[in-house]
Motif scaffolding. Structure first.
Motif, PDB file in Angstrom:
ATOM      1  N   UNK A 162       0.858  -1.661   0.057  1.00 16.59           N
ATOM      2  CA  UNK A 162      -0.250  -0.028  -0.259  1.00 16.59           C
ATOM      3  C   UNK A 162       0.672   1.644   0.042  1.00 16.59           C
ATOM      4  N   UNK A 163       2.406   1.659  -0.242  1.00  9.90           N
ATOM      5  CA  UNK A 163       3.248   2.426  -0.527  1.00  9.90           C
ATOM      6  C   UNK A 163       3.147   3.189  -1.507  1.00  9.90           C
ATOM      7  N   UNK A 164       2.702   2.531  -2.889  1.00  5.25           N
ATOM      8  CA  UNK A 164       2.316   3.342  -3.469  1.00  5.25           C
ATOM      9  C   UNK A 164       0.698   2.138  -4.451  1.00  5.25           C
ATOM     10  N   UNK A 165       0.347   3.426  -5.423  1.00  5.15           N
ATOM     11  CA  UNK A 165      -0.912   2.792  -5.408  1.00  5.15           C
ATOM     12  C   UNK A 165      -1.551   2.529  -7.416  1.00  5.15           C
ATOM     13  N   UNK A 166      -0.042   3.044  -7.979  1.00 10.88           N
ATOM     14  CA  UNK A 166       0.274   1.970  -9.104  1.00 10.88           C
ATOM     15  C   UNK A 166       1.448   1.665  -9.315  1.00 10.88           C
ATOM     16  N   UNK A 167       2.028   0.708 -10.048  1.00 10.86           N
ATOM     17  CA  UNK A 167       3.365   0.610 -10.374  1.00 10.86           C
ATOM     18  C   UNK A 167       3.013   0.897 -12.633  1.00 10.86           C
ATOM     19  N   UNK A 168       3.834   1.564 -13.350  1.00 13.60           N
ATOM     20  CA  UNK A 168       3.965   1.451 -14.354  1.00 13.60           C
ATOM     21  C   UNK A 168       5.269   0.568 -14.962  1.00 13.60           C
ATOM     22  N   UNK A 169       5.323   0.428 -15.960  1.00 13.16           N
ATOM     23  CA  UNK A 169       6.281   0.280 -17.302  1.00 13.16           C
ATOM     24  C   UNK A 169       7.403   1.555 -16.970  1.00 13.16           C
ATOM     25  N   UNK A 170       8.921   1.465 -16.754  1.00 10.40           N
ATOM     26  CA  UNK A 170       9.169   2.509 -16.609  1.00 10.40           C
ATOM     27  C   UNK A 170       9.711   3.902 -17.439  1.00 10.40           C
ATOM     28  N   UNK A 171       9.589   3.250 -19.024  1.00  9.89           N
ATOM     29  CA  UNK A 171       9.295   4.517 -20.184  1.00  9.89           C
ATOM     30  C   UNK A 171       7.520   4.317 -20.289  1.00  9.89           C
ATOM     31  N   UNK A 172       6.876   4.056 -19.296  1.00 14.03           N
ATOM     32  CA  UNK A 172       5.364   4.740 -19.646  1.00 14.03           C
ATOM     33  C   UNK A 172       5.120   5.211 -18.386  1.00 14.03           C
ATOM     34  N   UNK A 173       6.125   5.441 -17.589  1.00 17.75           N
ATOM     35  CA  UNK A 173       5.700   6.464 -16.229  1.00 17.75           C
ATOM     36  C   UNK A 173       5.948   7.852 -16.614  1.00 17.75           C
ATOM     37  N   UNK A 174       5.842   8.225 -16.600  1.00 23.91           N
ATOM     38  CA  UNK A 174       6.103   9.442 -16.523  1.00 23.91           C
ATOM     39  C   UNK A 174       4.919  10.248 -17.795  1.00 23.91           C
ATOM     40  N   UNK A 175       4.615   9.710 -18.871  1.00 22.45           N
ATOM     41  CA  UNK A 175       2.974   9.970 -19.607  1.00 22.45           C
ATOM     42  C   UNK A 175       2.009   9.422 -18.754  1.00 22.45           C
ATOM     43  N   UNK A 176       2.530   8.475 -17.769  1.00 27.55           N
ATOM     44  CA  UNK A 176       0.659   8.538 -17.490  1.00 27.55           C
ATOM     45  C   UNK A 176       0.808   9.415 -16.304  1.00 27.55           C
ATOM     46  N   UNK A 177       1.954   9.853 -15.832  1.00 31.42           N
ATOM     47  CA  UNK A 177       1.632  10.406 -14.499  1.00 31.42           C
ATOM     48  C   UNK A 177       1.482  12.395 -14.622  1.00 31.42           C
ATOM     49  N   UNK A 178       1.794  12.548 -16.210  1.00 32.85           N
ATOM     50  CA  UNK A 178       1.158  13.923 -16.863  1.00 32.85           C
ATOM     51  C   UNK A 178       0.031  13.596 -16.829  1.00 32.85           C
ATOM     52  N   UNK A 179      -0.718  12.785 -17.933  1.00 33.61           N
ATOM     53  CA  UNK A 179      -2.095  12.412 -17.855  1.00 33.61           C
ATOM     54  C   UNK A 179      -2.932  12.527 -16.806  1.00 33.61           C
ATOM     55  N   UNK A 180      -2.706  11.739 -15.476  1.00 35.62           N
ATOM     56  CA  UNK A 180      -3.540  11.981 -14.256  1.00 35.62           C
ATOM     57  C   UNK A 180      -3.396  13.235 -13.342  1.00 35.62           C
ATOM     58  N   UNK A 181      -1.946  13.650 -13.584  1.00 32.64           N
ATOM     59  CA  UNK A 181      -1.913  15.303 -13.377  1.00 32.64           C
ATOM     60  C   UNK A 181      -3.283  15.985 -14.288  1.00 32.64           C
ATOM     61  N   UNK A 182      -3.301  16.406 -15.230  1.00 31.04           N
ATOM     62  CA  UNK A 182      -3.863  17.001 -16.440  1.00 31.04           C
ATOM     63  C   UNK A 182      -5.316  16.796 -15.674  1.00 31.04           C
ATOM     64  N   UNK A 183      -5.998  15.027 -15.591  1.00 35.99           N
ATOM     65  CA  UNK A 183      -7.601  14.901 -15.275  1.00 35.99           C
ATOM     66  C   UNK A 183      -7.410  15.237 -13.984  1.00 35.99           C
ATOM     67  N   UNK A 184      -6.312  15.242 -13.242  1.00 39.45           N
ATOM     68  CA  UNK A 184      -6.765  15.548 -12.084  1.00 39.45           C
ATOM     69  C   UNK A 184      -7.395  18.088 -11.717  1.00 39.45           C
ATOM     70  N   UNK A 185      -6.149  18.349 -13.169  1.00 42.94           N
ATOM     71  CA  UNK A 185      -6.480  19.739 -12.943  1.00 42.94           C
ATOM     72  C   UNK A 185      -7.861  20.260 -13.644  1.00 42.94           C
ATOM     73  N   UNK A 186      -7.733  19.260 -14.167  1.00 47.62           N
ATOM     74  CA  UNK A 186      -9.406  19.446 -14.802  1.00 47.62           C
ATOM     75  C   UNK A 186     -10.733  19.578 -14.239  1.00 47.62           C
ATOM     76  N   UNK A 187     -10.176  19.076 -12.964  1.00 47.14           N
ATOM     77  CA  UNK A 187     -11.373  18.615 -11.937  1.00 47.14           C
ATOM     78  C   UNK A 187     -11.723  19.864 -11.506  1.00 47.14           C
ATOM     79  N   UNK A 188     -13.325  20.191 -10.874  1.00 51.13           N
ATOM     80  CA  UNK A 188     -13.304  21.767  -9.650  1.00 51.13           C
ATOM     81  C   UNK A 188     -12.703  21.833  -9.191  1.00 51.13           C
ATOM     82  N   UNK A 189     -11.156  22.408  -8.540  1.00 54.44           N
ATOM     83  CA  UNK A 189     -10.187  23.168  -8.185  1.00 54.44           C
ATOM     84  C   UNK A 189     -10.314  23.468  -6.238  1.00 54.44           C
ATOM     85  N   UNK A 190     -12.020  24.113  -6.490  1.00 51.81           N
ATOM     86  CA  UNK A 190     -12.311  24.238  -4.879  1.00 51.81           C
ATOM     87  C   UNK A 190     -12.793  23.301  -3.935  1.00 51.81           C
TER      88      UNK A 190
END
Length: 256
Positions: A175-203
């Motif tokens: 339970x230390x990490x929520x997801x494990x990705x292939x190394x060469x897929x990690x950054x793109x996935x995190x960028x997509x996850x962050x973009x999805x969060x940024x699109x949520x209602x901020x307040x």
């Protein structure tokens, strides 16, 4: 801000990169101070998601600067601990979700910074551990408090008492990490996850983070009261009106 930390803000996502790859991104005083500054700048930029990662292919953050710590006295150690706590607390209290993009070694203080994040996503190459016991000390930047809140009490004690290093798969199972990705897929996935969060209602997202954080700091009764008041306080906001109107009108919402 020192050149050992890089800040990039794009499309409402702030990415903070510890940039000392030759030292496995170990945290000296200059780098900790630069991290503090970068997180403050990201908040000033109204970032709606924060990503923390390390430069290079080997390490997220391999820990604190042992060469600096080796000769510290008690007062100097307290000052160093204060600085580490300041950075971890800034991540934990950042007014938007923080994601640890764990691209390699995350030991000691590095793991403690990851623990302060809301979400942790790891490369299959990542190795995590609270390794301070091997140095004759204990975690000093929050792990003794945050780790038992994330995993069960005995797991936290074992990790701290023995200084075990966990690969990404074992860290996920614990339970230390929520997801494990292939190394060469990690950054793109995190960028997509962050973009999805940024699109949520901020307040609403900030309120959700504050309410969940509150659960670690108070009694259940007080936490439930905080949630009730925070929930009610969102009514009348643009995002609440827009979100519910969009649902009733069967369309996508346009949040601020």
């Amino acid at each position: 801000m020192a050149d050992t930390v890089q800040l990039d803000v794009e499309d409402d996502v702030a990415t903070v990169t510890v940039d000392r790859p030759d030292s496995l991104n170990a945290l000296n005083v200059e780098t900790l101070e630069a991290l503090d500054d970068a997180i403050e700048e990201a908040e000033d930029a109204d970032a709606r998601a924060l990503v923390l990662t390390g430069a290079g292919e080997k390490a997220f953050v391999a820990g604190a600067d042992i060469s600096y710590m080796a000769e510290m006295d008690v007062q100097e150690a307290e000052e160093y601990a204060d600085l580490g706590h300041s950075v971890a607390n800034a991540i934990e209290s950042f007014p938007a979700p923080a994601i640890a993009c764990i691209n390699g070694y995350a030991f000691g203080g590095g793991m403690e910074l990851a623990l302060a994040c809301d979400l942790r996503v790891a490369s299959e190459r990542a190795v995590l551990g609270q390794t301070e016991i091997d140095l004759g000390i204990i975690p000093g930047w929050g792990a003794t408090q945050r780790l038992p809140r994330l995993v069960d009490d005995e797991t936290a004690r074992r990790l701290v008492y023995f200084g075990d290093r966990l690969d990404a798969t074992d860290a996920h199972e614990e339970g230390l990490v929520g997801e494990v990705l292939a190394h060469d897929e990690l950054r793109e996935y995190v960028d997509e996850l962050a973009a999805e969060l940024a699109a949520q209602p901020a307040t609403a997202l900030q309120a959700a983070k504050e309410a969940i954080n509150q659960s670690h700091e108070t009694t259940l009764e007080a936490g439930l009261d905080f949630e009730r008041r925070t929930w009610a306080g969102l009514f009348g906001s643009h995002d609440q009106r827009e979100g519910m109107a969009a649902f009733l009108e069967d369309r996508d919402p346009k949040f601020e």
